[in-house]
Design an enzyme around this catalytic site. Structure first.
Site, PDB file in Angstrom:
ATOM      1  N   LYS A   1       0.820  -1.203   0.000  1.00 50.23           N
ATOM      2  CA  LYS A   1       0.000   0.000   0.000  1.00 50.23           C
ATOM      3  C   LYS A   1       0.858   1.258   0.000  1.00 50.23           C
ATOM      4  O   LYS A   1       0.510   2.250  -0.642  1.00 50.23           O
ATOM      5  CB  LYS A   1      -1.000  -0.015   1.166  1.00 50.23           C
ATOM      6  CG  LYS A   1      -2.105  -1.058   0.935  1.00 50.23           C
ATOM      7  CD  LYS A   1      -3.302  -0.956   1.847  1.00 50.23           C
ATOM      8  CE  LYS A   1      -4.417  -1.887   1.319  1.00 50.23           C
ATOM      9  NZ  LYS A   1      -5.492  -2.123   2.252  1.00 50.23           N
TER      10      LYS A   1
ATOM     11  N   LYS B   1      -4.588  -9.525  -5.813  1.00 49.68           N
ATOM     12  CA  LYS B   1      -5.761 -10.009  -5.085  1.00 49.68           C
ATOM     13  C   LYS B   1      -6.890  -9.005  -5.276  1.00 49.68           C
ATOM     14  O   LYS B   1      -6.636  -7.805  -5.397  1.00 49.68           O
ATOM     15  CB  LYS B   1      -5.422 -10.205  -3.603  1.00 49.68           C
ATOM     16  CG  LYS B   1      -5.972  -9.149  -2.672  1.00 49.68           C
ATOM     17  CD  LYS B   1      -5.641  -9.386  -1.235  1.00 49.68           C
ATOM     18  CE  LYS B   1      -5.996  -8.141  -0.438  1.00 49.68           C
ATOM     19  NZ  LYS B   1      -7.433  -7.965  -0.188  1.00 49.68           N
TER      20      LYS B   1
ATOM     21  N   LYS C   1     -10.610  -3.720  -2.533  1.00 48.01           N
ATOM     22  CA  LYS C   1     -11.401  -2.496  -2.709  1.00 48.01           C
ATOM     23  C   LYS C   1     -10.544  -1.361  -3.234  1.00 48.01           C
ATOM     24  O   LYS C   1     -10.955  -0.595  -4.087  1.00 48.01           O
ATOM     25  CB  LYS C   1     -12.019  -2.079  -1.378  1.00 48.01           C
ATOM     26  CG  LYS C   1     -13.014  -3.055  -0.830  1.00 48.01           C
ATOM     27  CD  LYS C   1     -13.627  -2.492   0.444  1.00 48.01           C
ATOM     28  CE  LYS C   1     -13.749  -3.569   1.497  1.00 48.01           C
ATOM     29  NZ  LYS C   1     -12.676  -3.510   2.496  1.00 48.01           N
TER      30      LYS C   1
HETATM   31  P1  ATP Z   1      -8.616  -2.783   1.021  1.00 50.21           P
HETATM   32  O1  ATP Z   1      -8.198  -2.849  -0.417  1.00 50.21           O
HETATM   33  O2  ATP Z   1      -9.153  -1.446   1.428  1.00 50.21           O
HETATM   34  O3  ATP Z   1      -7.581  -3.343   1.965  1.00 50.21           O
HETATM   35  P2  ATP Z   1      -9.922  -5.325   0.998  1.00 50.21           P
HETATM   36  O4  ATP Z   1     -10.736  -5.640  -0.190  1.00 50.21           O
HETATM   37  O5  ATP Z   1      -8.570  -5.939   1.128  1.00 50.21           O
HETATM   38  O6  ATP Z   1      -9.878  -3.742   1.131  1.00 50.21           O
HETATM   39  P3  ATP Z   1     -10.427  -5.612   3.813  1.00 50.21           P
HETATM   40  O7  ATP Z   1     -11.463  -4.763   4.470  1.00 50.21           O
HETATM   41  O8  ATP Z   1      -8.988  -5.227   3.952  1.00 50.21           O
HETATM   42  O9  ATP Z   1     -10.800  -5.716   2.275  1.00 50.21           O
HETATM   43  O10 ATP Z   1     -10.596  -7.114   4.302  1.00 50.21           O
HETATM   44  C1  ATP Z   1     -11.828  -7.627   4.787  1.00 50.21           C
HETATM   45  C2  ATP Z   1     -11.748  -9.155   4.840  1.00 50.21           C
HETATM   46  O11 ATP Z   1     -11.814  -9.662   3.507  1.00 50.21           O
HETATM   47  C3  ATP Z   1     -10.470  -9.703   5.452  1.00 50.21           C
HETATM   48  O12 ATP Z   1     -10.797 -10.822   6.264  1.00 50.21           O
HETATM   49  C4  ATP Z   1      -9.657 -10.149   4.283  1.00 50.21           C
HETATM   50  O13 ATP Z   1      -8.809 -11.231   4.610  1.00 50.21           O
HETATM   51  C5  ATP Z   1     -10.731 -10.571   3.291  1.00 50.21           C
HETATM   52  N1  ATP Z   1     -10.312 -10.384   1.909  1.00 50.21           N
HETATM   53  C6  ATP Z   1     -10.005  -9.196   1.314  1.00 50.21           C
HETATM   54  N2  ATP Z   1      -9.683  -9.379   0.021  1.00 50.21           N
HETATM   55  C7  ATP Z   1      -9.787 -10.720  -0.214  1.00 50.21           C
HETATM   56  C8  ATP Z   1      -9.602 -11.537  -1.380  1.00 50.21           C
HETATM   57  N3  ATP Z   1      -9.220 -11.014  -2.542  1.00 50.21           N
HETATM   58  N4  ATP Z   1      -9.802 -12.869  -1.271  1.00 50.21           N
HETATM   59  C9  ATP Z   1     -10.190 -13.413  -0.087  1.00 50.21           C
HETATM   60  N5  ATP Z   1     -10.388 -12.699   1.043  1.00 50.21           N
HETATM   61  C10 ATP Z   1     -10.204 -11.365   0.988  1.00 50.21           C
HETATM   62 MG    MG Z   2      -7.260  -5.336   2.691  1.00 57.61          MG
END
Ligand code: ATP
Ligand code: MG
Length: 328
Positions: A111, A191, A194
């Site tokens: 990040k 991965k 968001k």
């Molecule tokens: P950001 O990009 O803002 O970090 P994010 O999509 O990674 O957002 P988080 O809020 O950080 O989402 O994570 C919420 C939950 O979703 C966590 O338990 C994380 O392990 C899971 N998670 C996030 N992205 C993935 C993915 N691509 N595959 C499986 N699990 C995910």
């Molecule tokens: Mg995340």
């Protein structure tokens, strides 16, 4: 009953990676454990965002989680910033958290590489996460594999705090990896995340889902319809495995390997199955949006319960750290 804590950032829409990797699992856990699920807005502000978006995204995340099946009768759902003790405990943990470990966290490296100027909050993100979990002395933390490193650091912080202040107050939280999956984004590279804009939202309309799937990356070997592909390296095949029935998954593999159809045909079938799978969640979300006061009540009750639990932990933390009690 063992206590579970987990959180999700309101940094964008609830996407199918969050759903398959985390939220679906939370829904299953609420029957077996005492579960606390937090919308972690204090984490979300470590990334660039517009202030006017934060409250609506937080509310939408609550709608998404409830629609996905979290039941306020069975678990506690709350907004992190509604419980100020998260930041108070984080400050205490800042005095024992190892800087070297923070700098080595993969998420921090990823990040921060995308930012011109890196704020300390991004570095300290895992310290706040340790505070989230330990504030409630949670035993188990269901996490996707992307969060395992942070959880290891939370355990280290618990150990260091206990050793420094001669206590065994904080347990070392354990990961709960049941069904952990890593969903790759529509770019077929990183991965699904968001903050990367490579997502499909759980609450998106059927048209929007198709618009996003249509240009999604597939096996690059399939330049034309006549080129055979390898489903094992195609991200869309892995999505079929989550959303399509077993017979369809088998058929998809055969048609891809034999160049019996084009990627667009494959995507259309995937879109239909995904849309059908997500339809009940979308319907529940629409019903909740019609009653926003119900969502607000659920969040208020969740925060109240968590503030009570958090006050107990902070009283003990202040005591072992030797602070002068207020009013003396
Ligand atoms: P950001 O990009 O803002 O970090 P994010 O999509 O990674 O957002 P988080 O809020 O950080 O989402 O994570 C919420 C939950 O979703 C966590 O338990 C994380 O392990 C899971 N998670 C996030 N992205 C993935 C993915 N691509 N595959 C499986 N699990 C995910
Ligand atoms: Mg995340």
């Amino acid at each position: 009953m063992p206590r579970v804590f987990s959180g999700i950032q309101p940094s964008g829409e609830l996407h199918i990676g969050n759903y398959l990797g985390a939220v679906r699992n939370w829904v299953a856990l609420q029957d077996t454990y005492e579960c606390l699920f937090s919308i972690v807005d204090l984490h979300a502000i470590t990334q660039p965002y517009e202030a006017q978006d934060l409250a609506p995204r937080t509310f939408d995340m609550a709608v998404g989680l409830l629609a996905a099946g979290l039941d306020p009768e069975q678990c506690t759902i709350f907004v992190q910033s509604h419980v100020p003790e998260h930041t108070a405990l984080m400050w205490a943990f800042n005095t024992v958290a190892p800087l070297g470990e923070l700098e080595r966290q993969t998420q921090f490296k990823d990040k921060s590489a995308r930012l011109e100027s890196v704020a300390v909050g991004l570095l300290n993100y895992p310290v706040l996460q340790a505070a989230d979990i330990l504030l409630y002395r949670a035993d188990l933390v269901p996490v996707g594999e992307d969060q395992l490193q942070h959880l290891e650091l939370a355990r280290e912080i618990a150990r260091r705090f206990n050793a420094r202040f001669g206590t065994d107050y904080f347990p070392e939280p354990q990961p709960l990896l049941t069904g952990a999956t890593r969903i790759v984004g529509l770019d077929g590279q990183a991965k699904m995340s968001k903050s990367l804009g490579n997502t499909i939202g759980v609450l998106e309309s059927p048209e929007a889902i198709w618009e996003k799937l249509r240009p999604a990356m597939t096996d690059p070997a399939r330049k034309t319809r006549k080129d055979p592909g390898n489903p094992d390296i195609c991200n869309l095949y892995s999505l079929h495995q989550h959303f399509s029935p077993a017979a369809t998954v088998a058929e998809v593999a055969v048609k891809c390997r034999g160049a019996l159809w084009g990627c667009l045909d494959c995507k259309r079938v995937l879109a239909d199955n995904m849309i059908a799978h997500l339809a009940p969640i979308r319907e529940r979300a629409a019903a909740l949006r019609a009653h926003p006061e119900r969502v607000r009540e659920i969040l208020a009750a969740g925060a109240e319960r968590c503030r009570r639990l958090a006050a107990g932990t902070m009283a003990e933390v202040r005591r072992v750290m030797g602070f002068l009690p207020a009013g003396m």
